[in-house]
Design a protein around this motif. Structure first.
Motif: not given
Length: 423
Positions: A204, A206-207, A222-226, A249, A251-252
């Motif tokens: 996963v 994210y932007d 964070h932004g939208k998922r990429l 990006v 990320t978790n």
């Protein structure tokens, strides 16, 4: 001191002989001729002596770091991380178990044996006016099923990091198995430590978080998922064998830390894509790209610089070469010791002998011609010299007294006269 001497003799016997299949074999063919110690003394030193083999890693890394020329001191050093399997047919070995091995060639993906986690250090040296990275495996730890492989891997990195206090950039290179939060979090413990690793393609990501609007409420973290298929535009040309794309990006795995996400594909329109993460950015690296021996790094155009961290991942292949050489030519997996401590000690002693063959041509100019040769070629040459020195030492010891000396001289005279020569 007796333990140190015993371990030293074991290390000496490994390059002196063509194989190190077992301690008994080394004792019968070499050790029994140079020491009065019993065979049990060598088994005891491996399995029961109070010797901490973790110190071997610090010693090896310290020696390797001293080989870096002053004008290459700003170049990054790499810690390659991986694990390897040792197949065993017996069930009497401690901690032996059924293991999954995707590379097994026995008709099944499972084998009976041990799994070892290891760390390799790659340091820059000059070789024919090019920067060559010398690969030195630091040590092995046997994995137990009650723990994760990430735990011994993180412990080994923490063990050697005190040796890198003066190094600007130290980069961990690992595959997707080790790109987990419990390991990658170690980069936050040291200012000069970063990580470049392969990751699962379904990770996963994210932007970056959008700019704050000034409205009430908690801002977005964070932004939208990429998607690696839809949100990464591949380059127009290949870099090496792949088309590449990169963007910052979240990320978790790395929490709130911004990282670079790289996506690669062998074909621009192919659906097969791989994902990589890098905590280090190109502007943080001082790479002498024009002098690198690897061809992708020699391409120094402005469009290439953003992909430098990903290109550095290719140095991780050195650890696979080390596994092949140690298993094929150094009897790494042929141990007959049953206890866990004895197995780890013997495996690390074999690794020390292997490291010595890698480091010695750079430490001693008299062996400089072997820098371009394989480790096995240098080992063969050195083993001949060791056996000759042992023969001379035993010969001199046996003729120390006048009586023995006279007997040897008389025998030599008879031998010479028998062949038609006269003194």
């Amino acid at each position: 001191m007796p333990t140190i001497e015993t371990l030293f003799l074991l290390v000496l016997s490994i390059p002196a002989m063509e194989s190190a299949g077992s301690i008994r074999s080394l004792y019968r063919r070499f050790l029994s001729g140079i020491t009065k110690k019993s065979l049990n003394a060598f088994y005891y030193a491996c399995s029961y002596a109070k010797a901490d083999y973790s110190g071997f890693m610090n010693a090896a890394s310290g020696m390797a770091l001293k080989l870096i020329p002053e004008n290459l001191d700003t170049q990054p050093a790499f810690l390659c991380m991986d694990d390897t399997m040792a197949s065993k047919f017996g069930t009497k070995f401690e901690d032996v178990s059924k293991l999954f091995d995707h590379a097994a060639h026995n008709g099944s993906n499972y084998l009976n044996g041990h799994c070892f986690v290891s760390v390799m250090l790659c340091v820059p040296v000059w070789d024919k006016r090019k920067i060559h990275y010398l690969a030195v495996p630091l040590g092995y730890r046997m994995w137990q099923k009650k723990e994760s492989k990430l735990e011994p891997a993180a412990a080994m990195v923490r063990q050697v990091m005190p040796e890198f206090t003066q190094k600007k950039n130290v980069v961990i290179l690992c595959d997707s198995w080790y790109a987990k939060k419990s390991l990658v979090s170690i980069v936050d413990e040291y200012d000069n430590l970063d990580l470049i690793g392969n990751a699962r393609s379904d990770s996963v990501i994210y932007d970056l978080a959008p700019q704050r609007t000034g409205k009430r409420g908690r801002p977005a973290s964070h932004g939208k998922r990429l998607s690696i298929h839809d949100d990464f535009a591949l380059s127009d040309e290949k870099f090496g064998d792949y088309y590449m794309a990169v963007r910052r990006v979240l990320t978790n795995i790395f929490g709130k830390r911004q990282v670079l996400a790289y996506v690669t594909s062998p074909e621009k329109d192919s659906g097969c894509r791989r994902l990589f993460f890098s905590t280090i950015f190109p502007e943080q690296l001082q790479m002498f790209c024009a002098w690198q021996e690897k061809s992708p790094l020699n391409q120094t155009g402005s469009s290439h610089m953003q992909f430098i961290p990903l290109m550095l991942y290719s140095f991780r292949w050195n650890i696979e070469v080390s596994y092949y050489e140690q298993k094929t030519f150094w009897s790494l997996c042929s141990y007959m010791v049953r206890s866990r401590k004895g197995i780890e000690m013997l495996v690390n002693l074999i690794n020390i002998a292997y490291c010595a063959m890698k480091l010695l041509p750079y430490q001693d100019e008299s062996f400089a011609e072997y820098r371009a040769e394989s480790v096995q070629e240098f080992r063969f040459t050195l083993s001949e010299q060791i056996r000759q020195q042992v023969f001379y030492a035993i010969f001199v010891e046996n003729i120390e007294t006048q009586i023995k000396s006279n007997a040897i001289v008389k025998a030599l005279k008879q031998l010479i006269q028998k062949h038609g020569y006269h003194l």
